[in-house]
Design a protein around this motif. Sequence first.
Motif, short mmCIF file in Angstrom:
data_model
loop_
_atom_site.label_atom_id
_atom_site.label_comp_id
_atom_site.label_asym_id
_atom_site.label_seq_id
_atom_site.Cartn_x
_atom_site.Cartn_y
_atom_site.Cartn_z
N UNK A 3 -4.79 3.81 -1.27
CA UNK A 3 -3.55 4.30 -0.79
C UNK A 3 -4.06 5.08 0.49
N UNK A 4 -3.26 5.52 1.52
CA UNK A 4 -3.54 6.01 2.71
C UNK A 4 -3.20 7.52 2.69
N UNK A 5 -4.09 8.17 3.15
CA UNK A 5 -3.75 9.72 3.29
C UNK A 5 -3.77 9.77 5.09
N UNK A 6 -2.71 9.60 5.72
CA UNK A 6 -2.57 9.33 6.94
C UNK A 6 -2.34 10.28 7.73
N UNK A 7 -3.18 10.73 8.87
CA UNK A 7 -2.70 11.90 9.65
C UNK A 7 -1.68 11.43 10.68
N UNK A 8 -0.62 12.32 11.03
CA UNK A 8 0.09 12.10 12.42
C UNK A 8 -0.81 11.89 13.44
N UNK A 40 0.87 -1.36 0.03
CA UNK A 40 -0.09 -0.08 0.16
C UNK A 40 0.69 1.36 0.21
N UNK A 41 0.45 2.21 -0.84
CA UNK A 41 1.14 3.52 -0.96
C UNK A 41 0.63 4.35 0.14
N UNK A 42 1.37 4.98 1.00
CA UNK A 42 0.95 6.02 2.09
C UNK A 42 1.36 7.32 2.03
N UNK A 43 0.85 8.28 2.16
CA UNK A 43 1.15 9.75 2.41
C UNK A 43 1.05 10.20 3.95
N UNK A 44 2.02 10.44 4.59
CA UNK A 44 1.68 10.82 5.93
C UNK A 44 1.42 12.31 6.06
N UNK A 45 0.34 12.92 6.91
CA UNK A 45 0.18 14.22 6.62
C UNK A 45 0.05 14.80 7.99
N UNK A 88 -4.78 20.42 -4.81
CA UNK A 88 -4.51 20.64 -3.36
C UNK A 88 -5.38 20.10 -2.57
N UNK A 89 -4.91 19.43 -1.40
CA UNK A 89 -5.78 18.90 -0.44
C UNK A 89 -5.24 19.30 0.98
N UNK A 90 -6.27 19.69 1.73
CA UNK A 90 -5.99 20.12 3.01
C UNK A 90 -6.27 19.24 4.14
N UNK A 91 -5.48 19.01 5.05
CA UNK A 91 -5.72 17.88 6.00
C UNK A 91 -6.64 18.35 7.15
N UNK A 92 -7.92 18.64 7.08
CA UNK A 92 -8.35 19.44 7.79
C UNK A 92 -9.66 18.73 8.47
N UNK A 93 -9.62 17.52 8.38
CA UNK A 93 -10.31 16.44 9.22
C UNK A 93 -9.90 16.12 10.61
N UNK A 94 -10.82 15.31 11.16
CA UNK A 94 -10.31 14.57 12.70
C UNK A 94 -9.21 13.62 12.25
N UNK A 95 -8.32 13.53 13.13
CA UNK A 95 -6.95 12.82 13.06
C UNK A 95 -7.67 11.24 12.83
N UNK A 128 -5.32 0.99 12.48
CA UNK A 128 -6.95 1.67 12.41
C UNK A 128 -7.29 1.55 10.97
N UNK A 129 -8.51 1.10 10.93
CA UNK A 129 -9.47 0.85 9.64
C UNK A 129 -9.38 2.29 8.87
N UNK A 130 -9.30 2.09 7.65
CA UNK A 130 -9.11 3.66 6.83
C UNK A 130 -10.58 3.77 6.55
N UNK A 131 -10.91 5.10 6.53
CA UNK A 131 -12.29 5.59 6.01
C UNK A 131 -12.46 5.37 4.56
N UNK A 132 -13.35 4.78 4.28
CA UNK A 132 -13.63 4.34 2.79
C UNK A 132 -13.88 5.82 1.79
N UNK A 133 -13.29 5.80 0.69
CA UNK A 133 -13.44 6.95 -0.09
C UNK A 133 -14.87 6.72 -1.16
N UNK A 134 -15.55 7.68 -1.30
CA UNK A 134 -16.76 7.65 -2.25
C UNK A 134 -16.44 7.82 -3.58
N UNK A 135 -16.37 6.80 -4.40
CA UNK A 135 -16.21 6.97 -6.04
C UNK A 135 -17.61 6.99 -6.62
#
Length: 582
Positions: A321-326, A227-232, A289-296, A332-339
């Motif tokens: 892939x994961x957009x993972x907050x520090x 899995x690819x992951x971006x730590x934000x 552009x994506x802002x990490x503005x959600x709950x951790x 933890x289970x990742x929140x699913x994206x709606x396509x």
Amino acid sequence: MSPSLSLRMANSVAFVFVFVYLPLSSYFQAFHAMAHEWPAGGSTRFYDFKVQTMRVTKLCNTKEIVTVNKMFPGPVVYVQEDDRIIVNVTNETPYNATIHWHGVRQKLSCWFDGPSYITQCPIQAGQSFTYEFTMVKQKGTFFWHAHVSWLRATVYGAIVVYPKTGVPYPFKQPYEEHIVILGEYWLRDVLQLEQQVLASGGPAPPADAFTINGHPGPNYNCSRNDVYRIDVVPGKTYLLRLINAGLNMENFFAIANHKLTVVEADAEYTKPFTTDRVMLGPGQTMNVLVTADQTIGKYSMAMGPYMSAQNISFQRISAIAYFQYLGAVPNSVSLPAKLPNFNDNLAVKTVMDGLRSLNPVDVPKKIDANLFVTVGLNVNKCRSKTPQKNCRGMNNGTFAASMNNISFIKPTISILEAYYKKIGGQFTVDFPGAPLQFYDFANGAPNNAPNNTQAINGTRTKVLKFGSRVQLIFQDTSTVTTENHPIHLHGYSFYVVGYGTGNFNPQTANFNLIDPPYMNTIGVPVGGWAAIRFVADNPGVWFMHCHLDIHQSWGLGAVLIVENGKGELETLPHPPADLPRC
């Protein structure tokens, strides 16, 4: 120090590293060839590409794939606007290879564009070729890929062109930038697969997986950790450079609970446009552009299918892939994206409607060459003595594809070489500027396959005078099925001045001549049309084709030849000394 500046500094170290390892002979040869070329503006960046096979284990299977420098995806080319790029490509595989620099306009450098049998013969096993070109007034996200057979399934990588030093982005500097390449992965050997599909006369099988930066993600077998992951960092804004390097599928992309703001499409700035998801066809790039503005937490970045054709089997499982907050719980289970649904044409139109050039642009108003080009699939009559094996298309015919009902056949040497050296018998100059017969393209196309759905084979080109202002209308046809076709033009970007559903009607078509997007790959809408305009100011031989490789293999392409203008800066230079032989 800002992240992007430190990134640039790290990259400049990489340039030096590559430069040191470039053989001295090719350095002097390259330097010698530069003398008469484009006026120097930026620096010169050297890269060394070795086309090599490597063993990879994915989806519970180990196999050999073709790569550059044993990297999958391949190495990133980092440069600045107006830089000169020199890439020495050595082919260490038993297969033919070329590299195309997708979206690079190749001003006066047509010899280095890369499509096999169009601008060059392939680089054969054990041979090498040095590509040289300048990013003249170009910046943004591009990519490079193989342009032989279906080799680009694994032979691809990003090109990141930064603005000139001291020139900011037209949006707030992001905290970090990440490259996100969408791809497709096959367990079968893709070169054999292409041959088998063409021999069968039938459709291409779906990919075994979608991938994000080479990783399929947890929805696929044996891929929970692939899995690819971006730590934000919470609160920070990230620039994602999205690239669709897939072979035969268009794709939706979304991040769970996060908005995407599009700021660039096909390496040209756009007015910022915020959306829940985007669609990219193969060959298209987009900066968001994506802002990490959600709950951790851990959020899914998802890539799924957009399939607008009827009765085609395709991969339906999303790559994740994961957009993972520090601070997020690691397992933890990742929140699913709606396509969107796989056939949500409206979602695609909504993204296209949002694309506008950042500033007003100079669109050609008076047109010198007006071309109308149908794009679509055909069914040819079975000519085989073993139809069960070779005629597996619709109604026991064989599938083909065409522009203006002409299926493009590649010649035995490159068209550019034949054109430059005046070698006869390789191509003709009679590609029609309109279909040979008009009918209800979008709804009532001939579809008594294979009796009235044949294509004509030919290596036909259309010659354009230097400086001519060109309008091209692409019209989708329903002969086999209507479908969104991502059409790519080499050597140029073009203004997408209009698009719509149904048959193109000049009386009712709505054109944007103020701020249309400036693109190099346009998704011609399913059962619809797209209108593009450009000035033919770059001499050479330029391939125009569908970027779904199965359609390209079936003949969905044509070639535009742009004649020389006056003087050195409007004339195609002579071929390089190391141009590969067929």
